[in-house]
Write an enzyme that holds these catalytic residues in place. Structure first.
Site, PDB file in Angstrom:
ATOM      1  N   GLU A   1       0.857  -1.186   0.000  1.00 18.28           N
ATOM      2  CA  GLU A   1       0.000   0.000   0.000  1.00 18.28           C
ATOM      3  C   GLU A   1       0.895   1.239   0.000  1.00 18.28           C
ATOM      4  O   GLU A   1       1.894   1.265   0.727  1.00 18.28           O
ATOM      5  CB  GLU A   1      -0.897   0.032   1.238  1.00 18.28           C
ATOM      6  CG  GLU A   1      -1.919   1.153   1.144  1.00 18.28           C
ATOM      7  CD  GLU A   1      -2.919   1.176   2.304  1.00 18.28           C
ATOM      8  OE1 GLU A   1      -2.793   0.374   3.248  1.00 18.28           O
ATOM      9  OE2 GLU A   1      -3.815   2.009   2.247  1.00 18.28           O
TER      10      GLU A   1
ATOM     11  N   GLY B   1       2.966   2.128  10.773  1.00 21.42           N
ATOM     12  CA  GLY B   1       2.705   1.326  11.970  1.00 21.42           C
ATOM     13  C   GLY B   1       2.487  -0.143  11.651  1.00 21.42           C
ATOM     14  O   GLY B   1       3.112  -1.020  12.235  1.00 21.42           O
ATOM     15  N   ALA B   2       1.595  -0.405  10.714  1.00 23.81           N
ATOM     16  CA  ALA B   2       1.262  -1.790  10.389  1.00 23.81           C
ATOM     17  C   ALA B   2       0.436  -1.816   9.112  1.00 23.81           C
ATOM     18  O   ALA B   2      -0.009  -0.778   8.640  1.00 23.81           O
ATOM     19  CB  ALA B   2       0.471  -2.429  11.521  1.00 23.81           C
ATOM     20  N   MET B   3       0.247  -3.027   8.572  1.00 27.65           N
ATOM     21  CA  MET B   3      -0.440  -3.143   7.285  1.00 27.65           C
ATOM     22  C   MET B   3      -1.371  -4.350   7.262  1.00 27.65           C
ATOM     23  O   MET B   3      -0.993  -5.453   7.674  1.00 27.65           O
ATOM     24  CB  MET B   3       0.624  -3.237   6.175  1.00 27.65           C
ATOM     25  CG  MET B   3       0.044  -3.359   4.802  1.00 27.65           C
ATOM     26  SD  MET B   3      -0.977  -1.921   4.366  1.00 27.65           S
ATOM     27  CE  MET B   3      -2.141  -2.697   3.272  1.00 27.65           C
ATOM     28  N   GLU B   4      -2.574  -4.121   6.747  1.00 29.73           N
ATOM     29  CA  GLU B   4      -3.676  -5.095   6.838  1.00 29.73           C
ATOM     30  C   GLU B   4      -3.724  -6.124   5.711  1.00 29.73           C
ATOM     31  O   GLU B   4      -4.801  -6.659   5.422  1.00 29.73           O
ATOM     32  CB  GLU B   4      -4.996  -4.329   6.864  1.00 29.73           C
ATOM     33  CG  GLU B   4      -5.410  -3.649   5.529  1.00 29.73           C
ATOM     34  CD  GLU B   4      -5.044  -2.182   5.423  1.00 29.73           C
ATOM     35  OE1 GLU B   4      -4.120  -1.733   6.131  1.00 29.73           O
ATOM     36  OE2 GLU B   4      -5.678  -1.464   4.620  1.00 29.73           O
ATOM     37  N   ASN B   5      -2.605  -6.465   5.070  1.00 28.98           N
ATOM     38  CA  ASN B   5      -2.618  -7.453   3.978  1.00 28.98           C
ATOM     39  C   ASN B   5      -3.517  -8.639   4.311  1.00 28.98           C
ATOM     40  O   ASN B   5      -3.489  -9.150   5.416  1.00 28.98           O
ATOM     41  CB  ASN B   5      -1.206  -7.986   3.757  1.00 28.98           C
ATOM     42  CG  ASN B   5      -0.171  -6.894   3.794  1.00 28.98           C
ATOM     43  OD1 ASN B   5      -0.213  -5.990   2.995  1.00 28.98           O
ATOM     44  ND2 ASN B   5       0.726  -6.961   4.776  1.00 28.98           N
TER      45      ASN B   5
ATOM     46  N   HIS C   1      -7.088  -2.475  14.823  1.00 28.65           N
ATOM     47  CA  HIS C   1      -7.268  -1.695  13.588  1.00 28.65           C
ATOM     48  C   HIS C   1      -7.002  -2.566  12.350  1.00 28.65           C
ATOM     49  O   HIS C   1      -7.827  -2.628  11.438  1.00 28.65           O
ATOM     50  CB  HIS C   1      -6.327  -0.484  13.620  1.00 28.65           C
ATOM     51  CG  HIS C   1      -6.389   0.385  12.408  1.00 28.65           C
ATOM     52  ND1 HIS C   1      -7.143   1.540  12.359  1.00 28.65           N
ATOM     53  CD2 HIS C   1      -5.816   0.274  11.181  1.00 28.65           C
ATOM     54  CE1 HIS C   1      -7.010   2.089  11.174  1.00 28.65           C
ATOM     55  NE2 HIS C   1      -6.212   1.338  10.431  1.00 28.65           N
ATOM     56  N   GLU C   2      -5.858  -3.223  12.349  1.00 31.49           N
ATOM     57  CA  GLU C   2      -5.519  -4.020  11.165  1.00 31.49           C
ATOM     58  C   GLU C   2      -6.488  -5.187  11.007  1.00 31.49           C
ATOM     59  O   GLU C   2      -6.899  -5.518   9.895  1.00 31.49           O
ATOM     60  CB  GLU C   2      -4.072  -4.541  11.242  1.00 31.49           C
ATOM     61  CG  GLU C   2      -3.005  -3.467  11.464  1.00 31.49           C
ATOM     62  CD  GLU C   2      -3.086  -2.284  10.526  1.00 31.49           C
ATOM     63  OE1 GLU C   2      -3.532  -2.447   9.377  1.00 31.49           O
ATOM     64  OE2 GLU C   2      -2.715  -1.168  10.953  1.00 31.49           O
TER      65      GLU C   2
ATOM     66  N   GLU D   1     -10.070   4.013   6.012  1.00 25.82           N
ATOM     67  CA  GLU D   1      -9.295   4.430   7.187  1.00 25.82           C
ATOM     68  C   GLU D   1     -10.145   5.148   8.234  1.00 25.82           C
ATOM     69  O   GLU D   1     -10.028   4.881   9.423  1.00 25.82           O
ATOM     70  CB  GLU D   1      -8.086   5.269   6.764  1.00 25.82           C
ATOM     71  CG  GLU D   1      -7.080   4.521   5.893  1.00 25.82           C
ATOM     72  CD  GLU D   1      -6.546   3.241   6.535  1.00 25.82           C
ATOM     73  OE1 GLU D   1      -6.762   3.027   7.743  1.00 25.82           O
ATOM     74  OE2 GLU D   1      -5.922   2.434   5.811  1.00 25.82           O
TER      75      GLU D   1
HETATM   76  N1  0A1 Z   1      -3.298   0.776   5.740  1.00 24.52           N
HETATM   77  C1  0A1 Z   1      -2.365   0.882   6.811  1.00 24.52           C
HETATM   78  C2  0A1 Z   1      -1.456   2.037   6.716  1.00 24.52           C
HETATM   79  C3  0A1 Z   1      -0.282   1.939   5.823  1.00 24.52           C
HETATM   80  C4  0A1 Z   1      -0.219   2.726   4.716  1.00 24.52           C
HETATM   81  C5  0A1 Z   1       0.873   2.750   3.914  1.00 24.52           C
HETATM   82  C6  0A1 Z   1       1.920   1.947   4.263  1.00 24.52           C
HETATM   83  O1  0A1 Z   1       3.034   1.997   3.474  1.00 24.52           O
HETATM   84  C7  0A1 Z   1       4.219   2.382   3.896  1.00 24.52           C
HETATM   85  C8  0A1 Z   1       1.889   1.145   5.360  1.00 24.52           C
HETATM   86  C9  0A1 Z   1       0.752   1.123   6.137  1.00 24.52           C
HETATM   87  C10 0A1 Z   1      -3.150   1.148   8.076  1.00 24.52           C
HETATM   88  O2  0A1 Z   1      -4.080   1.924   8.060  1.00 24.52           O
HETATM   89  O3  0A1 Z   1      -2.806   0.597   9.110  1.00 24.52           O
HETATM   90 ZN    ZN Z   2      -5.840   1.556   8.499  1.00 24.59          ZN
END
Ligand code: 0A1
Ligand code: ZN
Length: 877
Positions: free
Chosen positions: A128, A268-272, A304-305, A327
């Site tokens: 993302e 912070g983190a990523m919701e893959n 959140h994730e 978001e």
């Molecule tokens: N979707 C994630 C946020 C996120 C966006 C971009 C990133 O790339 C570096 C990483 C994470 C969330 O809302 O937690």
């Molecule tokens: Zn998010």
């Protein structure tokens, strides 16, 4: 500067994709030098285009080397495709075909941390928003949803764990003895939700039984030395899964849910899908190394994730302008979850305090944008407080306008109607409106209008008629590209109090109640409350029912009354803050004029009463005692005088500390938690009050307080208490502060997350040598420019350092600009975020403003990434 400058893209130009990808088959041959990526994309023309001849244009990146392209196994000769500006263009295609691409990438040289990269000894991904194009050529846009099958080939001795989205469906060996693992994700998804991880990782296993009695395997992976720090995250995950079933009726859909912690991560983190990837700072927790705040953050981010699995993954965004669709909604969901797990009022105060400080500042600066932006140059710059936090406030207002039950009907309809689709903020509002029958047409302006509305409230009381009239004017300031604004639909929760603080019942439009929600829809509107014997004190905007600035001429007496008696906990806190702001504003004015600071503080009485009342929630008392911070006072000042704001804060804090020294000592002793550390609300509350009390007590000239600080630092069995004592020592100029900082590093030098806290605190030491201290930190063996957490610690800490960063000669700004220029090439996302303090230049006092501006101009003269270019040009516009 570059010859051709990056250009903006516009929401109004959105068109559906000319091609779709039904199935995506990927193969990764992972290697330390070159990774080979082969993709087989099952494509067809998008029927919404009808018969079309537009060429196929796939997104790629400068770091992707194309080896060959084939269509339906016919290898395309060079003249049948071309690569222009990182895009692969194929002019002649059939209506449906399989496109095969072979590409080479070098994850070990990927310093952007987008796409496939290395962190410690593992491979991991971040796709993302537009990271997938750094892996291979693709239709890298969220409205292209595809079913992914991923094959990972690697040496099992170095990479025994090989993960991707969905379920593991096959495992075998190549002829050369490498291991092959195949993952299949049955849910169609956009490329930004793709993930791959390979490494020598330890795992913690658990199970969750869903509401329909399905068994889900839960796994958290870390490097082996961290696996003892994931228990809290695992429990938080199970609480999140249960809560989403109970609150939104949402059940998890795959048989396995995995989380991996990595040390190098931009966010912070990523919701893959099925494979969340976390910055280790947002996942790992242990009593000795993690503060209470960080525990709560781990819980909130895990939630959140996880919640994104529905609000983001099952229903995703049509385009990146709609980012707040996932978001804003997901932040609202995680805020409500945390409120349910702990204290709702404490959570609300913390969230609002953050919003009013940081989001309001963004909304008043050159990067101000609507929650649904109308244009952008680089989407990474729009993962903002506006999209996230103000976006969540919009969803919260919908909740207020609809009420709990209709809101739930709206969310059910939204998920049912759009499951498996890529949709817009308008679709979300339409579902809420259709399910509830509440007209949200004017309300939708919240998505398109930037800037923080100001409500100016006046009132009048008619004793003879028992009638109280409140008039509210709304006004949203101009923001870049939006000179004029329309009135918004603003819910204003209000209660009335009598002179003794008793809640009063009143009638409004035929409804009699102790609390009303006013629907403010006009530029100016009056509301008449009847049935009142005496003039009431209004408790306005309870629970912060809308993200606005409130202007009502409260007397100090009114504020003390609200602070002690309002039934709304949030407004009790808010009244105390307002009282403190009023007093600090007087002091700041004195400081600017060079006068001796002097005030007769009403807060002394308010705090005295507060400290004497043992029936109150200690967490709330701690929040009320916390003076508005430097950032909030800066946000509400024009122009900003950083040193004078700091001087006023120190003066008021010392005055309160001296006046109430005995009370603070008593509270400090009373709230010591003697049981073994637990990150539970009750203990967290006692620790926070105890440490706030210690921070005041330490400001009073008391030998005993100094001793208490040192003793707590040396004997604490948990990081919350140890770090609180250390911070107090550093910020109160304790005579042993330097020794304590050194001892802290020695004690924790093998724990990177604790070292980051040390870096941040060291960088924020407010003294004349701040800049050389920071330069020393960047040369310290504990520092690493490749690691975003370390960069954030040092440069983020320095940004809060009034004496160092805002030094009159401009050397602080120059230093930050130098770092931005270096990072612009290595990691554009991080570089761009570091620009934030410089974007506030127009609001600073003239001497500082000019110095900041010249640093922005110096940065602009460089060959800039899109990320940094956008922030700098908008700041200078
Ligand atoms: N979707 C994630 C946020 C996120 C966006 C971009 C990133 O790339 C570096 C990483 C994470 C969330 O809302 O937690
Ligand atoms: Zn998010």
């Amino acid at each position: 500067m570059k010859e051709s400058q990056p250009s903006a893209i516009y929401l109004k130009d959105y068109t559906a994709p000319p091609f779709l990808i039904d199935k995506t088959e990927l193969s990764f041959d992972l290697d330390e030098s070159t990774t080979v990526v082969t993709s087989r994309l099952h494509m067809r023309r998008n029927p919404v285009f009808g018969a079309s001849t537009v060429p196929l244009v796939l997104d790629g990146g400068p770091d992707v080397k194309l080896i060959g392209v084939a269509m339906d196994d016919y290898e395309l000769p060079q003249e049948e495709y071309r690569v222009v500006d990182d895009q692969l263009i194929i002019t002649a295609t059939a209506d449906s075909f399989v496109l095969t691409c072979e590409t080479l990438i070098e994850p070990q040289n990927n310093t952007r941390l987008e796409g496939l990269y290395r962190s410690s000894s593992m491979f991991c991904t971040q796709c993302e928003a537009e990271g997938f194009r750094h892996i291979t050529y693709y239709l890298d846009r969220p409205d292209v949803m595809s079913v992914f099958t991923t094959t990972i080939i690697a040496d099992e001795t170095r990479y025994p764990v090989m993960l991707s989205n969905g379920n593991e469906v096959e495992r075998g060996k190549t002829d050369e003895g490498k291991t092959v693992v195949v993952w299949h994700d049955p849910f169609p998804k956009p490329a930004y939700l793709f993930a791959l991880v390979a490494g020598d990782l330890a795992v913690k296993n658990d199970v969750f039984i869903t509401q329909s009695q399905r068994e889900v395997t839960l796994q958290i992976f870390t490097e082996s030395h961290n696996i003892d720090k994931v228990d809290y995250a695992m429990e938080a995950l199970k609480r999140s899964m249960r809560w989403d079933e109970e609150t939104y009726g949402r059940e998890y859909d795959l048989d396995i849910f995995m989380i991996v912690a990595v040390d190098d991560f931009n966010m912070g983190a990523m919701e893959n899908k099925g494979l969340n990837i976390f910055n280790s700072s947002c996942l790992l927790a242990s009593p000795e190394t993690t503060t209470d705040d960080a525990y709560l953050r781990v819980e909130a981010i895990v939630a959140h994730e996880y919640f994104h699995n529905w609000s983001g993954n099952r229903v995703t965004c049509r385009d990146w302008f709609q980012l707040s669709l996932k978001e804003g909604f997901t932040v609202f969901r995680d805020q409500t979850f945390s409120a349910d797990m702990h204290s709702a009022t404490v959570k609300r105060v913390e969230d609002v305090s953050f919003l009013r400080t940081a989001q309001f500042a963004e909304d008043a600066g050159p990067m101000a944008h609507p929650v649904r932006p109308a244009s952008f140059i680089e989407i990474s710059n729009f993962y903002t407080l506006t999209v996230y936090e103000k976006g969540a406030e919009i969803v919260r207002m919908i909740h207020t306008l609809l009420g709990e039950e209709k809101f739930r009907a709206g969310s059910d309809l939204y998920f049912d109607r759009h499951d498996g689709q890529a949709v817009t903020c308008d679709d979300f509002v339409a579902a809420m409106q259709d399910a509830s029958g509440v007209d949200l047409s004017q309300f939708k302006r919240w998505y398109s209008q930037a800037g923080t509305p100001k409500l100016s409230v006046t009132d009048a009381f008619d004793q003879a008629l028992g009638k109280y009239c409140v008039t509210i004017k709304q006004d949203t300031p101009a923001t870049p590209g939006q000179p004029t604004k329309l009135p918004l639909h603003i819910p204003v929760r209000i209660g009335l109090l009598d002179a003794n603080g008793q809640s009063l019942s009143s009638s409004l439009d035929g409804a009699t109640s102790e609390e009303h929600v006013l629907h403010l829809t006009d530029a100016e509107q009056s509301f008449e409350f009847t049935g009142l014997a005496t003039r009431p004190v209004p408790s306005l905007l309870r629970g912060f029912s809308a993200p606005v600035k409130l202007d009502y001429n409260y007397s100090s007496q009114d504020l003390l009354l609200l602070m002690s008696s309002d039934s709304d906990g949030f407004n009790r806190w808010s009244a105390a803050q307002q009282l403190a702001v009023n007093e600090l504003s007087q002091l700041i004015t004195q400081a600017i004029k060079g006068e001796t600071l002097a005030i007769e503080s009403q807060l002394v009485h308010g705090f005295k009463a507060l400290l004497a009342d043992a029936s109150l929630d200690p967490a709330m008392v701690a929040l009320v005692l916390t003076l508005p911070n430097q950032a909030y006072l800066s946000e509400i000042s024009t122009p900003i005088y950083p040193a004078e704001i700091k001087q006023a804060r120190v003066y008021l804090k010392t005055l309160l500390a001296e006046a109430l020294s005995a009370d603070f000592e008593r509270i400090y002793q009373q709230h010591r938690v003697t049981e073994e550390y637990q990150a539970v609300a009750e203990d967290i509350a006692h620790r926070s009050l105890k440490n706030v009390a210690l921070s005041y007590w330490a400001e009073a000239s008391s030998e005993r307080a100094q001793q208490a600080v040192f003793e707590q630092f040396s004997t604490a069995d948990n990081m919350t208490d140890q770090f609180a004592a250390l911070s107090i020592a550093v910020h109160s100029q304790h005579n042993q502060a330097a020794d304590m900082l050194a001892a802290f590093y020695e004690q924790w030098k093998t724990e990177p997350l604790v070292v980051n806290k040390w870096l941040m605190l060291s960088a924020s030491q407010d003294n004349a040598n701040a800049l050389s201290i920071v330069k020393g930190l960047m040369a310290h063996p504990a520092f690493d420019l490749k690691n975003p957490n370390k960069v954030r610690s040092v440069l983020g800490g320095f940004g809060q350092n009034v004496a160092g960063f805002h030094k009159e000669d401009g050397s602080g700004y120059q230093f930050l600009a130098d770092q931005i220029i270096v990072l612009n090439k290595r990691n554009p996302q991080i570089a761009s975020r570091l620009c934030t303090p410089l974007t506030r230049w127009k609001k600073l006092k003239p001497e500082l403003s000019a110095k900041m501006k010249s640093e922005l101009e110096r940065i602009l003269a460089e060959d800039l990434s899109k990320d940094v270019y956008e922030v700098i040009t908008k700041s200078l516009a």
